[in-house]
Design a protein around this motif. Structure first.
Motif, short mmCIF file in Angstrom:
data_model
loop_
_atom_site.label_atom_id
_atom_site.label_comp_id
_atom_site.label_asym_id
_atom_site.label_seq_id
_atom_site.Cartn_x
_atom_site.Cartn_y
_atom_site.Cartn_z
N GLY A 80 10.21 17.46 -5.93
CA GLY A 80 10.10 16.78 -4.64
C GLY A 80 8.68 16.38 -4.30
N SER A 81 7.70 17.07 -4.89
CA SER A 81 6.29 16.80 -4.60
C SER A 81 5.76 15.53 -5.25
CB SER A 81 5.43 17.98 -5.06
OG SER A 81 5.63 19.12 -4.24
N VAL A 82 6.57 14.91 -6.12
CA VAL A 82 6.16 13.63 -6.72
C VAL A 82 6.34 12.54 -5.67
CG1 VAL A 82 6.56 11.97 -8.56
CG2 VAL A 82 6.85 14.42 -9.01
N SER A 83 5.23 11.99 -5.18
CA SER A 83 5.27 10.96 -4.14
C SER A 83 5.34 9.58 -4.79
CB SER A 83 4.03 11.05 -3.24
OG SER A 83 4.05 10.04 -2.26
N PHE A 84 6.53 8.99 -4.80
CA PHE A 84 6.70 7.71 -5.46
C PHE A 84 5.97 6.58 -4.74
CE2 PHE A 84 9.95 10.03 -7.68
CZ PHE A 84 9.94 9.46 -8.94
N ALA A 85 5.74 6.72 -3.44
CA ALA A 85 4.98 5.70 -2.72
C ALA A 85 3.58 5.58 -3.29
CB ALA A 85 4.93 6.04 -1.23
N VAL A 86 2.95 6.72 -3.54
CA VAL A 86 1.59 6.73 -4.08
C VAL A 86 1.60 6.33 -5.55
CG1 VAL A 86 -0.43 8.16 -4.53
CG2 VAL A 86 0.89 8.52 -2.44
N LEU A 121 0.45 2.30 -9.77
CA LEU A 121 0.86 1.62 -11.01
C LEU A 121 0.93 0.11 -10.84
CD1 LEU A 121 3.69 4.00 -12.31
CD2 LEU A 121 1.39 3.72 -13.25
N MET A 122 1.24 -0.35 -9.61
CA MET A 122 1.37 -1.78 -9.35
C MET A 122 0.10 -2.39 -8.76
SD MET A 122 5.35 -1.97 -8.03
CE MET A 122 5.46 -3.76 -8.27
N GLY A 123 -0.97 -1.60 -8.73
CA GLY A 123 -2.25 -2.12 -8.28
C GLY A 123 -2.33 -2.39 -6.78
N LEU A 124 -1.55 -1.66 -6.00
CA LEU A 124 -1.53 -1.85 -4.55
C LEU A 124 -2.40 -0.80 -3.86
CD1 LEU A 124 2.32 -2.39 -4.11
CD2 LEU A 124 0.56 -4.16 -4.35
N SER A 125 -2.71 -1.04 -2.60
CA SER A 125 -3.49 -0.07 -1.83
C SER A 125 -2.68 1.21 -1.65
CB SER A 125 -3.83 -0.64 -0.46
OG SER A 125 -4.61 -1.81 -0.59
N ASP A 126 -3.37 2.31 -1.54
CA ASP A 126 -2.74 3.59 -1.27
C ASP A 126 -2.04 3.51 0.10
OD1 ASP A 126 -2.17 6.30 -0.51
OD2 ASP A 126 -3.80 7.01 -1.80
N PRO A 127 -0.73 3.76 0.16
CA PRO A 127 0.00 3.63 1.43
C PRO A 127 -0.48 4.60 2.51
CG PRO A 127 1.36 4.70 -0.22
CD PRO A 127 0.15 4.17 -0.93
N ARG A 128 -1.27 5.59 2.11
CA ARG A 128 -1.81 6.53 3.08
C ARG A 128 -3.04 5.98 3.80
NH1 ARG A 128 -2.34 11.35 -1.17
NH2 ARG A 128 -3.16 9.54 -2.30
N THR A 129 -3.42 4.72 3.47
CA THR A 129 -4.62 4.12 4.06
C THR A 129 -4.33 2.95 4.98
OG1 THR A 129 -4.94 2.58 2.20
CG2 THR A 129 -5.94 4.77 2.01
N TYR A 130 -3.06 2.59 5.17
CA TYR A 130 -2.75 1.45 6.04
C TYR A 130 -1.44 1.68 6.78
CZ TYR A 130 0.38 -0.05 2.20
OH TYR A 130 1.35 -0.10 1.23
N GLY A 131 -1.17 0.81 7.74
CA GLY A 131 0.07 0.90 8.51
C GLY A 131 0.20 2.24 9.21
N SER A 132 1.34 2.88 9.00
CA SER A 132 1.59 4.19 9.60
C SER A 132 0.91 5.31 8.81
CB SER A 132 3.09 4.47 9.65
OG SER A 132 3.61 4.57 8.33
N LYS A 133 0.33 4.94 7.65
CA LYS A 133 -0.30 5.90 6.72
C LYS A 133 0.71 6.89 6.14
CE LYS A 133 -4.99 5.63 8.56
NZ LYS A 133 -4.77 4.46 9.39
N LEU A 166 6.49 -1.28 2.15
CA LEU A 166 6.97 -2.63 2.43
C LEU A 166 5.95 -3.43 3.23
CD1 LEU A 166 9.36 -4.61 2.20
CD2 LEU A 166 10.27 -3.63 4.32
N ARG A 167 5.14 -2.75 4.03
CA ARG A 167 4.11 -3.43 4.82
C ARG A 167 3.02 -4.04 3.94
NH1 ARG A 167 4.97 1.30 8.44
NH2 ARG A 167 6.10 0.50 10.24
N SER A 168 2.98 -3.63 2.68
CA SER A 168 2.01 -4.23 1.75
C SER A 168 2.44 -5.64 1.38
CB SER A 168 1.90 -3.38 0.47
OG SER A 168 3.09 -3.51 -0.31
N GLY A 169 3.69 -5.97 1.65
CA GLY A 169 4.22 -7.28 1.29
C GLY A 169 4.91 -7.30 -0.06
N ASN A 170 4.89 -6.18 -0.75
CA ASN A 170 5.50 -6.10 -2.08
C ASN A 170 6.87 -5.42 -1.97
OD1 ASN A 170 6.16 -5.34 -4.82
ND2 ASN A 170 4.02 -5.75 -5.35
N LYS A 171 7.92 -6.22 -1.94
CA LYS A 171 9.27 -5.67 -1.77
C LYS A 171 9.71 -4.85 -2.98
CE LYS A 171 10.88 -9.30 1.37
NZ LYS A 171 11.86 -10.39 1.58
N ALA A 172 9.30 -5.26 -4.17
CA ALA A 172 9.69 -4.52 -5.38
C ALA A 172 9.12 -3.10 -5.34
CB ALA A 172 9.19 -5.26 -6.62
#
Length: 202
Positions: free
Chosen positions: A14-20, A25-37, A45-51
């Motif tokens: 359960g500790s594997v955070s797929f968001a991070v 792996l897809m070269g996106l910003s860490d989701p813990r740094t934007y939006g709701s964090k 999804l707020r990154s704009g990358n639906k995949a």
């Protein structure tokens, strides 16, 4: 002893955070740094990358389902009781909330909880998921959908299967999920909650 080992392994899964992981792996910003964090599919999804958001959703859900499925599959060999299997599902969910691999900063647990519920009893899990989808499509508030689905989960299970140790585990999961959404509750009440699909803010 076998139950303890199974619970620890489920927590680690359960500790594997797929968001991070997916974002990296897809070269996106860490989701813990934007939006709701929040490291979850809605924030990715707020990154704009639906995949990336879809992969995050599936990964977080599958790890919850897999933990329960493995516990059920090897229940006889590992001498796991129904209570042990319920603890395994709860441990996977808690691992997502407080992951040891990511300094105990995890997501809110919606997808993982859905995976656990589907693993425990797939018809009931799909019923709770349907509640989430209906509310999400009607309001476009992922958090509101999560709160209503969380409240409905123990009621749906209790009405169909009655009171048992699994119901207790579902109550705990629902309570923790609602607790993790406490800021969202405040935002909903003040009209500041972001809707599904809103763009990220640094």
């Amino acid at each position: 002893m076998n139950t303890l080992i199974a619970v620890v392994l489920a927590y680690l899964l359960g500790s594997v955070s797929f968001a991070v992981v997916v974002s990296k792996l897809m070269g996106l910003s860490d989701p813990r740094t934007y939006g709701s964090k929040n490291p979850g599919a809605t924030n990715v999804l707020r990154s704009g990358n639906k995949a990336a958001a879809i992969l995050t959703l599936l990964g977080d859900a599958v790890k919850g389902w897999l933990a329960v499925w493995l516990a059920q599959h090897y229940a006889n060999a590992a001498d796991l009781s129904e209570a042990g299997i319920a603890l395994v599902g709860l441990a996977a969910f808690i691992g997502h909330l407080w992951p040891v691999f990511f300094r105990f900063i995890g997501g809110k647990g919606v997808a993982t909880a859905a995976g656990v519920l589907i693993g425990i009893q797939w018809q009931m899990g799909l019923g709770v998921l349907a509640v989430w989808l209906l509310v999400a499509f009607a309001t476009r508030y992922s958090s509101l959908a999560a709160l209503i689905a969380a409240a409905s989960a123990p009621m749906i299970y209790g009405m169909v299967f009655g009171s048992d140790v699994v119901l207790l585990a579902i109550f705990i999961m629902s309570g923790l999920l609602i607790y993790r959404h406490r800021q969202n509750i405040a935002n909903l009440m003040s009209g500041k909650e972001s809707k599904i699909g809103s763009k990220k803010k640094a």
